[in-house]
Design a protein around this motif. Structure first.
Motif, PDB file in Angstrom:
ATOM      1  N   ALA A  43       1.102  -1.257   0.018  1.00 36.04           N
ATOM      2  CA  ALA A  43       0.168   0.103   0.047  1.00 36.04           C
ATOM      3  C   ALA A  43       0.718   1.309   0.110  1.00 36.04           C
ATOM      4  CB  ALA A  43      -1.157  -0.143   1.075  1.00 36.04           C
ATOM      5  N   GLU A  44       2.002   1.400   0.805  1.00 36.59           N
ATOM      6  CA  GLU A  44       2.415   2.666   0.818  1.00 36.59           C
ATOM      7  C   GLU A  44       3.690   2.493  -0.632  1.00 36.59           C
ATOM      8  OE1 GLU A  44       5.683   1.773   3.927  1.00 36.59           O
ATOM      9  OE2 GLU A  44       3.427   2.596   5.713  1.00 36.59           O
ATOM     10  N   SER A  45       4.224   1.733  -1.435  1.00 36.35           N
ATOM     11  CA  SER A  45       4.243   1.869  -2.702  1.00 36.35           C
ATOM     12  C   SER A  45       3.265   2.251  -3.464  1.00 36.35           C
ATOM     13  CB  SER A  45       5.551   0.621  -3.656  1.00 36.35           C
ATOM     14  OG  SER A  45       3.559  -0.888  -3.889  1.00 36.35           O
ATOM     15  N   GLU A  46       2.602   2.391  -3.724  1.00 31.26           N
ATOM     16  CA  GLU A  46       1.661   2.305  -3.998  1.00 31.26           C
ATOM     17  C   GLU A  46       0.739   3.420  -3.956  1.00 31.26           C
ATOM     18  OE1 GLU A  46       0.317   1.252  -7.411  1.00 31.26           O
ATOM     19  OE2 GLU A  46       2.326   0.056  -7.006  1.00 31.26           O
ATOM     20  N   ARG A  47       1.568   4.645  -2.249  1.00 32.47           N
ATOM     21  CA  ARG A  47       0.752   5.645  -2.590  1.00 32.47           C
ATOM     22  C   ARG A  47      -0.810   5.542  -1.632  1.00 32.47           C
ATOM     23  NH1 ARG A  47       4.499   8.649  -5.771  1.00 32.47           N
ATOM     24  NH2 ARG A  47       6.210   8.815  -4.941  1.00 32.47           N
ATOM     25  N   ILE A  48      -1.551   4.685  -1.331  1.00 30.40           N
ATOM     26  CA  ILE A  48      -2.351   4.622  -1.058  1.00 30.40           C
ATOM     27  C   ILE A  48      -2.812   3.423   0.130  1.00 30.40           C
ATOM     28  CG2 ILE A  48      -3.927   4.531  -3.242  1.00 30.40           C
ATOM     29  CD1 ILE A  48      -3.833   1.311  -2.945  1.00 30.40           C
ATOM     30  N   THR A  49      -3.937   4.011   1.073  1.00 34.80           N
ATOM     31  CA  THR A  49      -4.308   2.972   2.265  1.00 34.80           C
ATOM     32  C   THR A  49      -4.312   1.388   2.279  1.00 34.80           C
ATOM     33  OG1 THR A  49      -6.633   3.610   2.129  1.00 34.80           O
ATOM     34  CG2 THR A  49      -5.157   5.341   3.536  1.00 34.80           C
ATOM     35  N   LEU A  50      -3.827   1.092   3.594  1.00 33.85           N
ATOM     36  CA  LEU A  50      -4.260  -0.452   3.290  1.00 33.85           C
ATOM     37  C   LEU A  50      -5.463  -0.935   3.301  1.00 33.85           C
ATOM     38  CD1 LEU A  50      -3.121  -3.002   4.677  1.00 33.85           C
ATOM     39  CD2 LEU A  50      -2.784  -2.880   6.369  1.00 33.85           C
ATOM     40  N   VAL A  51      -6.832   0.199   3.789  1.00 32.04           N
ATOM     41  CA  VAL A  51      -7.642  -0.194   3.369  1.00 32.04           C
ATOM     42  C   VAL A  51      -8.340  -0.199   2.198  1.00 32.04           C
ATOM     43  CG1 VAL A  51     -10.545   1.050   3.997  1.00 32.04           C
ATOM     44  CG2 VAL A  51      -8.176   0.690   6.193  1.00 32.04           C
ATOM     45  N   GLU A  52      -7.868   1.050   1.796  1.00 34.85           N
ATOM     46  CA  GLU A  52      -7.806   0.830   0.023  1.00 34.85           C
ATOM     47  C   GLU A  52      -7.823  -0.268  -0.848  1.00 34.85           C
ATOM     48  OE1 GLU A  52      -7.365   6.028  -1.076  1.00 34.85           O
ATOM     49  OE2 GLU A  52      -6.127   4.879   0.170  1.00 34.85           O
ATOM     50  N   LEU A  53      -6.672  -1.157  -0.866  1.00 31.57           N
ATOM     51  CA  LEU A  53      -5.887  -1.623  -1.044  1.00 31.57           C
ATOM     52  C   LEU A  53      -6.953  -2.898  -0.932  1.00 31.57           C
ATOM     53  CD1 LEU A  53      -2.718  -2.828  -2.000  1.00 31.57           C
ATOM     54  CD2 LEU A  53      -2.211  -3.103  -0.017  1.00 31.57           C
ATOM     55  N   SER A  54      -6.918  -3.163   0.502  1.00 30.48           N
ATOM     56  CA  SER A  54      -7.897  -4.565   1.025  1.00 30.48           C
ATOM     57  C   SER A  54      -8.914  -4.871   0.399  1.00 30.48           C
ATOM     58  CB  SER A  54      -7.626  -4.275   2.431  1.00 30.48           C
ATOM     59  OG  SER A  54      -6.715  -4.292   2.939  1.00 30.48           O
ATOM     60  N   SER A  72     -18.714   0.943  12.041  1.00 35.48           N
ATOM     61  CA  SER A  72     -19.618   1.179  13.194  1.00 35.48           C
ATOM     62  C   SER A  72     -19.946   2.338  13.188  1.00 35.48           C
ATOM     63  CB  SER A  72     -17.990   0.699  14.508  1.00 35.48           C
ATOM     64  OG  SER A  72     -17.868  -0.527  14.204  1.00 35.48           O
ATOM     65  N   ARG A  73     -18.899   3.014  12.293  1.00 41.16           N
ATOM     66  CA  ARG A  73     -19.918   4.508  11.911  1.00 41.16           C
ATOM     67  C   ARG A  73     -19.888   5.029  10.793  1.00 41.16           C
ATOM     68  NH1 ARG A  73     -15.111   4.213  15.147  1.00 41.16           N
ATOM     69  NH2 ARG A  73     -14.287   6.240  13.627  1.00 41.16           N
ATOM     70  N   LEU A  74     -20.865   5.355  10.617  1.00 36.31           N
ATOM     71  CA  LEU A  74     -21.226   6.349   9.812  1.00 36.31           C
ATOM     72  C   LEU A  74     -19.869   6.720   8.390  1.00 36.31           C
ATOM     73  CD1 LEU A  74     -23.206   6.714   6.480  1.00 36.31           C
ATOM     74  CD2 LEU A  74     -23.115   9.506   7.989  1.00 36.31           C
ATOM     75  N   GLU A  75     -18.961   7.626   9.409  1.00 37.35           N
ATOM     76  CA  GLU A  75     -17.673   8.054   8.739  1.00 37.35           C
ATOM     77  C   GLU A  75     -17.130   6.839   8.260  1.00 37.35           C
ATOM     78  OE1 GLU A  75     -18.335   9.175  11.390  1.00 37.35           O
ATOM     79  OE2 GLU A  75     -19.128  10.666  11.499  1.00 37.35           O
ATOM     80  N   GLN A  76     -16.810   5.794   8.888  1.00 41.81           N
ATOM     81  CA  GLN A  76     -15.731   4.392   8.090  1.00 41.81           C
ATOM     82  C   GLN A  76     -16.401   3.708   7.482  1.00 41.81           C
ATOM     83  OE1 GLN A  76     -16.926   1.746  11.558  1.00 41.81           O
ATOM     84  NE2 GLN A  76     -14.746   1.890  12.375  1.00 41.81           N
ATOM     85  N   PHE A  77     -18.106   3.997   6.820  1.00 43.59           N
ATOM     86  CA  PHE A  77     -19.020   3.782   5.808  1.00 43.59           C
ATOM     87  C   PHE A  77     -18.475   4.539   4.595  1.00 43.59           C
ATOM     88  CE2 PHE A  77     -22.544   3.372   3.047  1.00 43.59           C
ATOM     89  CZ  PHE A  77     -22.262   2.531   2.629  1.00 43.59           C
ATOM     90  N   ASP A  78     -18.477   5.588   4.720  1.00 37.49           N
ATOM     91  CA  ASP A  78     -17.955   6.944   3.960  1.00 37.49           C
ATOM     92  C   ASP A  78     -16.680   5.988   3.168  1.00 37.49           C
ATOM     93  OD1 ASP A  78     -20.582   7.698   3.684  1.00 37.49           O
ATOM     94  OD2 ASP A  78     -20.255   8.940   4.936  1.00 37.49           O
ATOM     95  N   SER A  79     -15.372   6.218   4.112  1.00 35.88           N
ATOM     96  CA  SER A  79     -14.575   5.937   3.915  1.00 35.88           C
ATOM     97  C   SER A  79     -14.190   4.183   3.590  1.00 35.88           C
ATOM     98  CB  SER A  79     -13.614   5.765   5.565  1.00 35.88           C
ATOM     99  OG  SER A  79     -12.171   5.437   4.873  1.00 35.88           O
ATOM    100  N   ASN A  80     -14.918   3.956   2.605  1.00 34.48           N
ATOM    101  CA  ASN A  80     -14.269   2.490   2.314  1.00 34.48           C
ATOM    102  C   ASN A  80     -15.301   2.690   1.634  1.00 34.48           C
ATOM    103  OD1 ASN A  80     -13.573   1.004   4.769  1.00 34.48           O
ATOM    104  ND2 ASN A  80     -15.171  -0.140   5.746  1.00 34.48           N
ATOM    105  N   LEU A  81     -16.218   3.298   1.612  1.00 38.45           N
ATOM    106  CA  LEU A  81     -17.368   3.790  -0.151  1.00 38.45           C
ATOM    107  C   LEU A  81     -16.243   4.434  -0.821  1.00 38.45           C
ATOM    108  CD1 LEU A  81     -19.932   2.432  -1.464  1.00 38.45           C
ATOM    109  CD2 LEU A  81     -20.647   4.962  -0.928  1.00 38.45           C
TER     110      LEU A  81
END
Length: 113
Positions: A43-54, A72-81
């Motif tokens: 993920a770091e080599s691609e300059r993305i987060t571990l969540v984005e990569l996964s 668990s929270r709306l912010e997490q859902f928005d970030s994952n989306l």
């Protein structure tokens, strides 16, 4: 674990899923944390987060029709989306993630029911 916020030497947070025996027995072990570290490097080599990569790796698997986002929270859902809406991972990145996954073969439960 794929948020990258946990460390093997730390105690799981009270009330978290890892405070439960089932999750700790399945995932709180050196092999899993080594895999997370390897994926973090990708993920770091691609300059993305571990969540984005996964999430993008899962979405790009040929047998994946949908990705169920848990939060668990709306912010997490928005970030994952948002993570899923990024550009597709390159073939080299997919291969590096696959290599990590293959090292865990047999160490993870199979959920295809």
């Amino acid at each position: 674990l794929l948020t990258g916020k946990h460390r093997l030497q730390d105690q799981p947070a009270e009330g978290s899923r890892f405070s439960k025996d089932l999750y700790r027995q399945r995932y709180w072990n050196p092999r899993m944390f080594e895999a997370v570290d390897a994926l973090r490097a990708v993920a770091e080599s691609e300059r993305i987060t571990l969540v984005e990569l996964s999430l993008r790796w899962v979405a790009q698997q040929r047998l994946t029709d949908a990705v169920l986002l848990g939060a668990s929270r709306l912010e997490q859902f928005d970030s994952n989306l948002a993570a899923l809406q990024g550009p597709p991972l390159g073939e080299d990145v997919l291969r590096r993630c696959d290599e990590v996954w293959e090292q865990l073969d047999g160490a993870v439960p199979h959920y295809n029911r």
